[in-house]
Design a protein around this motif. Sequence first.
Motif, short mmCIF file in Angstrom:
data_model
loop_
_atom_site.label_atom_id
_atom_site.label_comp_id
_atom_site.label_asym_id
_atom_site.label_seq_id
_atom_site.Cartn_x
_atom_site.Cartn_y
_atom_site.Cartn_z
N MET A 1 5.57 -19.19 -1.88
CA MET A 1 5.81 -17.78 -2.13
C MET A 1 5.84 -17.06 -0.79
N SER A 2 6.87 -16.29 -0.57
CA SER A 2 7.03 -15.54 0.67
C SER A 2 6.21 -14.26 0.60
N GLU A 3 5.59 -13.91 1.71
CA GLU A 3 4.83 -12.66 1.78
C GLU A 3 5.42 -11.75 2.85
N CYS A 4 6.72 -11.75 3.00
CA CYS A 4 7.39 -10.96 4.01
C CYS A 4 7.80 -9.61 3.42
N TYR A 5 7.04 -8.59 3.72
CA TYR A 5 7.35 -7.25 3.23
C TYR A 5 8.32 -6.58 4.19
N GLU A 6 9.14 -5.69 3.68
CA GLU A 6 10.14 -5.04 4.49
C GLU A 6 10.12 -3.53 4.23
N TYR A 7 10.00 -2.75 5.32
CA TYR A 7 10.09 -1.30 5.19
C TYR A 7 11.56 -0.92 5.05
N LEU A 8 11.84 -0.01 4.13
CA LEU A 8 13.21 0.40 3.86
C LEU A 8 13.40 1.87 4.23
N PRO A 9 14.57 2.21 4.75
CA PRO A 9 14.85 3.62 5.01
C PRO A 9 15.07 4.37 3.70
N HIS A 10 14.75 5.65 3.69
CA HIS A 10 14.99 6.47 2.49
C HIS A 10 15.16 7.92 2.93
N HIS A 11 16.08 8.62 2.31
CA HIS A 11 16.38 9.99 2.71
C HIS A 11 15.26 10.99 2.40
N LEU A 12 14.29 10.60 1.58
CA LEU A 12 13.19 11.52 1.25
C LEU A 12 11.90 11.23 2.02
N LEU A 13 11.93 10.32 2.98
CA LEU A 13 10.73 10.02 3.77
C LEU A 13 10.20 11.29 4.42
N ARG A 14 8.88 11.46 4.37
CA ARG A 14 8.16 12.61 4.93
C ARG A 14 8.49 13.92 4.23
N ARG A 15 9.05 13.84 3.04
CA ARG A 15 9.33 15.04 2.26
C ARG A 15 8.47 15.02 1.01
N LEU A 28 6.22 11.49 0.54
CA LEU A 28 6.69 10.10 0.57
C LEU A 28 6.42 9.54 1.96
N MET A 29 5.51 8.58 2.04
CA MET A 29 5.08 8.03 3.31
C MET A 29 5.89 6.80 3.72
N ALA A 30 6.30 5.99 2.75
CA ALA A 30 7.03 4.75 3.06
C ALA A 30 7.69 4.22 1.79
N VAL A 31 8.72 3.44 2.01
CA VAL A 31 9.33 2.65 0.94
C VAL A 31 9.30 1.21 1.43
N VAL A 32 8.68 0.34 0.64
CA VAL A 32 8.48 -1.04 1.06
C VAL A 32 8.98 -1.97 -0.03
N ASN A 33 9.77 -2.97 0.38
CA ASN A 33 10.21 -4.01 -0.54
C ASN A 33 9.06 -5.01 -0.66
N PRO A 46 11.51 -2.47 -4.58
CA PRO A 46 11.16 -1.41 -3.64
C PRO A 46 10.14 -0.46 -4.25
N LEU A 47 9.02 -0.27 -3.56
CA LEU A 47 7.97 0.61 -4.03
C LEU A 47 7.84 1.81 -3.10
N ALA A 48 7.64 2.98 -3.69
CA ALA A 48 7.41 4.20 -2.92
C ALA A 48 5.91 4.40 -2.74
N TYR A 49 5.50 4.66 -1.52
CA TYR A 49 4.11 5.00 -1.21
C TYR A 49 4.04 6.51 -1.04
N ILE A 50 3.27 7.15 -1.89
CA ILE A 50 3.17 8.60 -1.89
C ILE A 50 1.73 9.00 -1.59
N ARG A 51 1.56 9.96 -0.68
CA ARG A 51 0.23 10.49 -0.37
C ARG A 51 0.07 11.81 -1.10
N ALA A 52 -0.85 11.83 -2.05
CA ALA A 52 -1.12 13.02 -2.86
C ALA A 52 -1.90 14.05 -2.03
#
Length: 72
Positions: A1-15, A28-33, A46-52
């Motif tokens: 099983m691969s554990e290689c996570y990848e950060y993805l660009p997204h137009h709503l980052l930091r919004r 929206l702090m990050a989008v990670v595959n 792809p999961l969105a990491y959101i800081r409340a």
Amino acid sequence: MSECYEYLPHHLLRRRVRDIASGTEGELMAVVNENVSDTGVERWMPLAYIRAGNGREFTTAIANIEPVTPTR
């Protein structure tokens, strides 16, 4: 099983965004595959990491986020 996570660009980052599933808003702090499988068969999503507002981060499916429009 691969554990290689990848950060993805997204137009709503930091919004400010809203998680449709929970109604929670935050930045929206990050989008990670990520491999979300717990069965041994890889399933990448792809999961969105959101800081409340309270400083805690949570994840949601990227399809569950929408931008928060400023109120006047």
